[in-house]
Design a protein around this motif. Structure first.
Motif, PDB file in Angstrom:
ATOM      1  N   GLN A 281       0.838  -0.648  -0.016  1.00  0.00           N
ATOM      2  CA  GLN A 281       0.529  -0.027  -0.114  1.00  0.00           C
ATOM      3  C   GLN A 281       1.211   1.395  -0.202  1.00  0.00           C
ATOM      4  N   ASP A 282       1.903   1.241   0.489  1.00  0.00           N
ATOM      5  CA  ASP A 282       3.206   2.722   0.792  1.00  0.00           C
ATOM      6  C   ASP A 282       3.690   2.718  -0.809  1.00  0.00           C
ATOM      7  N   ALA A 283       4.075   0.897  -1.184  1.00  0.00           N
ATOM      8  CA  ALA A 283       4.408   1.669  -2.424  1.00  0.00           C
ATOM      9  C   ALA A 283       3.458   2.083  -3.468  1.00  0.00           C
ATOM     10  N   ALA A 284       1.692   1.626  -3.624  1.00  0.00           N
ATOM     11  CA  ALA A 284       0.955   2.548  -4.681  1.00  0.00           C
ATOM     12  C   ALA A 284       0.866   3.719  -4.233  1.00  0.00           C
ATOM     13  N   ALA A 285       1.080   4.433  -3.133  1.00  0.00           N
ATOM     14  CA  ALA A 285       1.134   6.163  -2.788  1.00  0.00           C
ATOM     15  C   ALA A 285       2.187   7.057  -3.690  1.00  0.00           C
ATOM     16  N   ASP A 286       3.183   5.959  -3.895  1.00  0.00           N
ATOM     17  CA  ASP A 286       4.007   6.406  -4.910  1.00  0.00           C
ATOM     18  C   ASP A 286       4.225   6.682  -5.872  1.00  0.00           C
ATOM     19  N   GLY A 287       2.865   5.993  -6.713  1.00  0.00           N
ATOM     20  CA  GLY A 287       2.868   5.978  -8.374  1.00  0.00           C
ATOM     21  C   GLY A 287       1.143   5.502  -8.319  1.00  0.00           C
ATOM     22  N   PRO A 288       0.970   4.751  -9.600  1.00  0.00           N
ATOM     23  CA  PRO A 288      -0.103   4.421  -9.877  1.00  0.00           C
ATOM     24  C   PRO A 288      -0.686   3.730  -9.099  1.00  0.00           C
ATOM     25  N   PRO A 289      -1.782   3.334  -8.845  1.00  0.00           N
ATOM     26  CA  PRO A 289      -2.081   1.534  -7.939  1.00  0.00           C
ATOM     27  C   PRO A 289      -2.247   0.588  -9.020  1.00  0.00           C
ATOM     28  N   LYS A 290      -1.449  -0.285  -8.467  1.00  0.00           N
ATOM     29  CA  LYS A 290      -1.067  -1.375  -9.259  1.00  0.00           C
ATOM     30  C   LYS A 290      -2.504  -2.437  -8.935  1.00  0.00           C
ATOM     31  N   LYS A 291      -2.754  -3.072 -10.128  1.00  0.00           N
ATOM     32  CA  LYS A 291      -4.161  -4.046  -9.704  1.00  0.00           C
ATOM     33  C   LYS A 291      -3.429  -5.408  -9.385  1.00  0.00           C
ATOM     34  N   LYS A 292      -4.173  -5.984  -7.863  1.00  0.00           N
ATOM     35  CA  LYS A 292      -4.406  -6.470  -7.429  1.00  0.00           C
ATOM     36  C   LYS A 292      -4.352  -7.385  -7.990  1.00  0.00           C
ATOM     37  N   LYS A 293      -3.178  -9.009  -7.299  1.00  0.00           N
ATOM     38  CA  LYS A 293      -3.094  -9.702  -7.872  1.00  0.00           C
ATOM     39  C   LYS A 293      -4.237 -10.682  -6.831  1.00  0.00           C
ATOM     40  N   TYR A 294      -5.062 -11.272  -7.985  1.00  0.00           N
ATOM     41  CA  TYR A 294      -5.801 -12.687  -6.989  1.00  0.00           C
ATOM     42  C   TYR A 294      -5.016 -13.874  -6.955  1.00  0.00           C
ATOM     43  N   HIS A 295      -5.593 -14.316  -6.174  1.00  0.00           N
ATOM     44  CA  HIS A 295      -4.742 -15.884  -5.721  1.00  0.00           C
ATOM     45  C   HIS A 295      -5.335 -16.839  -5.065  1.00  0.00           C
ATOM     46  N   ARG A 296      -6.152 -18.503  -5.854  1.00  0.00           N
ATOM     47  CA  ARG A 296      -6.984 -19.242  -5.705  1.00  0.00           C
ATOM     48  C   ARG A 296      -5.569 -20.341  -5.317  1.00  0.00           C
ATOM     49  N   HIS A 297      -6.061 -20.866  -3.599  1.00  0.00           N
ATOM     50  CA  HIS A 297      -5.400 -21.721  -3.436  1.00  0.00           C
ATOM     51  C   HIS A 297      -6.138 -23.623  -3.980  1.00  0.00           C
ATOM     52  N   THR A 298      -4.497 -24.197  -3.737  1.00  0.00           N
ATOM     53  CA  THR A 298      -5.310 -24.898  -3.864  1.00  0.00           C
ATOM     54  C   THR A 298      -6.565 -26.474  -2.607  1.00  0.00           C
ATOM     55  N   PRO A 299      -6.818 -27.295  -3.400  1.00  0.00           N
ATOM     56  CA  PRO A 299      -8.040 -27.294  -2.052  1.00  0.00           C
ATOM     57  C   PRO A 299      -7.031 -28.845  -1.149  1.00  0.00           C
ATOM     58  N   ARG A 300      -5.726 -29.205  -1.075  1.00  0.00           N
ATOM     59  CA  ARG A 300      -4.370 -29.601   0.049  1.00  0.00           C
ATOM     60  C   ARG A 300      -4.537 -28.043   0.559  1.00  0.00           C
ATOM     61  N   GLN A 301      -4.220 -27.068  -0.343  1.00  0.00           N
ATOM     62  CA  GLN A 301      -3.147 -25.677   1.201  1.00  0.00           C
ATOM     63  C   GLN A 301      -4.755 -25.774   1.339  1.00  0.00           C
ATOM     64  N   ILE A 302      -5.974 -25.351   1.455  1.00  0.00           N
ATOM     65  CA  ILE A 302      -6.948 -25.497   1.815  1.00  0.00           C
ATOM     66  C   ILE A 302      -7.650 -26.306   2.758  1.00  0.00           C
ATOM     67  N   GLN A 303      -7.678 -27.036   2.982  1.00  0.00           N
ATOM     68  CA  GLN A 303      -7.724 -28.183   3.748  1.00  0.00           C
ATOM     69  C   GLN A 303      -7.241 -28.406   4.918  1.00  0.00           C
ATOM     70  N   GLU A 304      -5.275 -28.117   4.531  1.00  0.00           N
ATOM     71  CA  GLU A 304      -3.980 -27.414   5.457  1.00  0.00           C
ATOM     72  C   GLU A 304      -4.380 -26.738   6.201  1.00  0.00           C
ATOM     73  N   LEU A 305      -4.827 -25.667   5.613  1.00  0.00           N
ATOM     74  CA  LEU A 305      -5.150 -24.474   6.242  1.00  0.00           C
ATOM     75  C   LEU A 305      -6.330 -23.736   7.186  1.00  0.00           C
ATOM     76  N   GLU A 306      -7.332 -25.168   7.110  1.00  0.00           N
ATOM     77  CA  GLU A 306      -8.678 -24.720   7.626  1.00  0.00           C
ATOM     78  C   GLU A 306      -7.972 -26.060   9.107  1.00  0.00           C
ATOM     79  N   SER A 307      -7.644 -26.841   8.591  1.00  0.00           N
ATOM     80  CA  SER A 307      -7.311 -27.526  10.261  1.00  0.00           C
ATOM     81  C   SER A 307      -6.510 -27.793  10.467  1.00  0.00           C
ATOM     82  N   PHE A 308      -5.659 -26.504  10.346  1.00  0.00           N
ATOM     83  CA  PHE A 308      -4.068 -25.842  11.289  1.00  0.00           C
ATOM     84  C   PHE A 308      -5.422 -24.603  11.991  1.00  0.00           C
TER      85      PHE A 308
END
Length: 747
Positions: A44-71
């Motif tokens: 956010q600090d970097a975006a204040a010095d220049g034009p706003p960057k497009k937010k990069k959208y990332h989808r986690h894999t099912p295995r990553q989701i399962q691990e994160l939910e369990s934890f």
């Protein structure tokens, strides 16, 4: 988002089962599979010095989701080391792990808020609908008898119940406020305080109010009379239930609160509400002042009932919390007052209270109260008992009868007595003492009481506060002596410390059985007998003992009566407990003097002891019988109870053996203060002092003597009782009374 904010509090106490519950409710999460990268503070600090960057959208894999939910179920707030380990294991950046957990906690908070809002909305709609119905009922009450409009005048039963229901609704609202404060982080008390209270009776407003208690040297403090659980919200006394609480139980809460308010005021108020007896004796209630000050919390007094109300204050050698525990346990309560309570049982526990202090404990109790005379019927009462800790070291325990209309299923039970707000205020003092202020207030049908005992009851000495306090002091002294390793002045030759306890336990059972026989308690199934030669003032009953090892098996006959004695209570007591004078009235002495073998003191009072007697040297070898005897005397009365026991059994007891298998049938005497049968006093309606019978009989120089015998007439339980057996016991009572009168007249 700050991971240690309000949502952090929920995360620290997170219930894994809540995730399943939320999914069942239809709240599907998007944060479990999606994450936004580049949303950190650095980006956010970097975006204040220049034009706003497009937010990069990332989808986690099912295995990553399962691990994160369990934890997340195990640890909603992972530290930096745990995030690094998850990052390495799942192939994600540490910031991605951090943001996923932040988003997950945010969505959990949103779900909780949404779920609570649904519940609160439903409850609010329900309360609003009930209030509308109550308002309609108040504006147009109907008569239960005719179905027409109720006649204006004194408060009707329907209005009384509506006021109780209003108090319950306020408690429900307070519970909702507490839930909101706990889960949403904000309070709704401001909205709760806007509810008008003009329709509430002052005795019911205490459910959300506070009441001063100046009578305990704490004038600068205020006592919470509601259900304060420490977070500022006033909670209902009963535990929340999954289904709607039965109406009768919710009404008990309002009655208990009103009774507590009345007890506190009656404990601290003095003249003109309370009038002291002669020489500063027992305090009795000024009924006119009471009616001006209080309104009944259980309805109007039934026709033909008489009012009894007394107050007594005393110091007892027992800590306040220990006394509270005794009062809140029905069995221990009955053991503490064996001559006053023939039976007690807890019917329902509506609230067990807060921790060891028993604060806000509420119970429904059945009890039978007794005066040791066959001429006074046992008083059977069902009441709610409420305990409240008002300050550190200050408790109040109040009883109030359940009105028959509140307990419709048992409307025909216990018709002869109603217990108005009664109980005690307990304050811890120095040196393990407690200051107890006891209030007894009841309305009873005494039409079946014999005229000889009516003055005792109407004066307040039969079931009054003085008897309760005197008994409590005596029993606390007994417990202190029992725990003491040495008893000064006691003759304990040939008895071990364990034997002393066993002997006191046996004597306690003996006294309890004597009281049950005199008053025909429901503990035993008695059959009343009517024989032509037995007088109306003598009650003869029989029962069969088959299984109880503490009594001889067979047919047991009990006979008891009460008579007026024109001598002082103290003189009669001294005569009956004197082993040297026993041959003048006791057939068990075989015409010779008795000697005391063992004496175990139970307190500092004169004659307050358990002793073991045997015959003189002339007849001692003729049988193996001993006599176990318990005696006590105080301003509320006196008792001499005894039973024959065999030598071998007592040898086991005096060496610390189990006393439960010692078979005995008790007989004895109960003595009450001298109030002449010609006395026609009662509750004071003016400033006239009440009668104060003294322990030395200075008022009427007389007393009431109850004589009771229990005898095994046949060792075969199935045997039929003969008329000769009944006449024998009747003659035994008559002869004993005549011998006592003759001996005392000669001296």
């Amino acid at each position: 988002m700050d991971g240690h904010g309000k949502m952090g509090l929920i995360g620290e106490n997170f219930d894994p089962g809540l995730v399943v519950m939320m999914k069942e409710d239809g709240y599907e999460s998007r944060s479990g599979s999606d994450n936004f990268e580049g949303a950190s503070g650095d980006d956010q600090d970097a975006a204040a010095d220049g034009p706003p960057k497009k937010k990069k959208y990332h989808r986690h894999t099912p295995r990553q989701i399962q691990e994160l939910e369990s934890f997340f179920k195990e640890c909603p707030h992972p530290d930096e080391k745990q995030r690094t380990e998850l990052s390495r294991r799942l192939g994600l950046a540490s910031k991605q792990i951090k943001f996923w957990f932040q988003n997950r906690r945010t969505q959990m908070k949103t779900r909780l808020e949404r779920h609570e809002n649904v519940i609160l909305s439903q409850q609010n709609d329900k309360l609003r609908a009930e209030n509308d119905l109550l308002k309609q009922a108040i504006t147009s009450p109907l008569c239960n008898s005719c179905g027409g409009p109720a006649v204006p005048g004194e408060i009707s039963y329907e209005q009384h119940q509506l006021r109780i229901e209003n108090a319950r609704l306020k408690d429900e609202l307070s519970r909702i406020c507490a839930l909101t404060n706990k889960y949403l982080g904000r309070s709704l008390l401001s909205s709760a305080s806007s509810i008008p209270s003009q329709g509430l009776n002052s005795n019911l407003e205490l459910a959300i109010g506070r009441n001063g208690f100046g009578g305990l040297n704490n004038a600068g403090n205020t006592l919470p009379m509601g259900f304060d659980f420490g977070d500022g919200a006033m909670m209902p006394l009963m535990k929340p239930m999954a289904n709607e609480m039965p109406y009768a139980k919710s009404a008990f809460v309002g009655v208990a609160l009103a009774a507590m308010d009345e007890l506190i005021k009656m404990a601290q108020m003095d003249n003109p509400l309370w009038i002291k007896g002669l020489d500063g004796g027992m305090e009795t209630l000024n009924l006119e002042e009471y009616r001006r000050t209080f309104s009944s919390c259980i309805g109007l007094k039934p026709s033909g009932y008489t009012t009894e109300a007394t107050r007594e204050t005393g110091l007892v050698f027992l800590r306040g919390l220990a006394l509270v525990e005794t009062l809140m346990d029905a069995n221990r309560w009955a053991e503490m007052f064996p001559c006053m309570i023939s039976r007690a049982a807890t019917i329902d526990v509506l609230s067990s209270g807060m921790g060891i202090t028993r604060d806000n404990a509420l119970q429904v109790v059945d009890a039978e109260f007794q005066v040791l005379s066959p001429l006074v019927p046992v008083r059977q009462v069902r009441f709610v008992r409420y305990c409240k800790q008002h300050l550190d070291g200050v408790w109040a325990v109040v009883d109030v009868s359940i009105d028959a209309r509140q307990d419709a299923a048992n409307s025909q039970m216990f018709p002869n007595c109603r217990r108005l707000p009664s109980g005690c205020v307990i304050q811890d003092m120095a040196n393990n003492y407690s200051r107890v202020t006891w209030v007894e207030h009841s309305e009873c049908d005494d039409s079946a009481v014999h005229h000889l005992l009516q003055p005792l009851l109407s004066s307040g000495f039969g079931f009054g506060a003085q008897r309760w306090v005197a008994t409590l002091q005596r029993q606390c002294d007994r417990m202190a002596m029992l725990m003491s390793p040495d008893i000064p002045g006691a003759d304990n030759t040939g008895i071990t410390p364990a034997g002393r306890k066993s002997m006191l336990k046996l004597a306690q059972r003996m006294t309890y059985n004597f009281c049950a026989g005199v008053c025909t308690s429901s503990v035993h199934k008695w059959d009343k007998l009517s024989v032509g030669n037995v007088g109306e003032d003598v009650r003869v009953m029989t029962r069969k003992n088959i299984n109880d090892p503490g009594e001889p098996h067979g047919v047991v006959l009990s006979a008891a009566t009460s008579v007026w004695m024109s001598i002082t209570q103290q003189r009669l007591f001294d005569f009956l407990r004197d082993e040297q004078m026993r041959s003048q009235w006791d057939i068990l002495s075989n015409g010779g003097p008795m000697q005391e073998m063992v004496n175990v003191a139970k307190g500092q009072g004169h004659g307050n002891c358990v002793s073991l007697l045997h015959g003189s040297a002339i007849n001692a070898n003729e049988n193996n019988m001993l006599i176990l005897q318990e005696t006590w005397c105080d301003p509320s009365g006196a008792l001499v109870v005894y039973a024959p026991v065999d030598v071998s059994s007592m040898n086991v007891v005096m060496n610390g053996g189990d006393s439960a298998y010692v078979a005995l049938l008790p007989s004895g005497f109960a003595i009450f203060p001298g109030i002449s049968p010609s006395y026609h006093g009662g509750q004071s309606n003016s400033n006239e002092p009440s009668v104060k019978p003294d322990i030395d009989g200075s008022i009427n120089s007389g007393c009431i003597l109850t004589v009771g015998f229990q005898i095994l007439v046949n060792s075969i339980p199935t045997a039929k009782l003969t008329e000769e057996s009944v006449e024998t016991v009747n003659n035994l009572i008559s002869c004993t009374i005549q011998k006592i009168k003759a001996a005392l007249t000669e001296t």
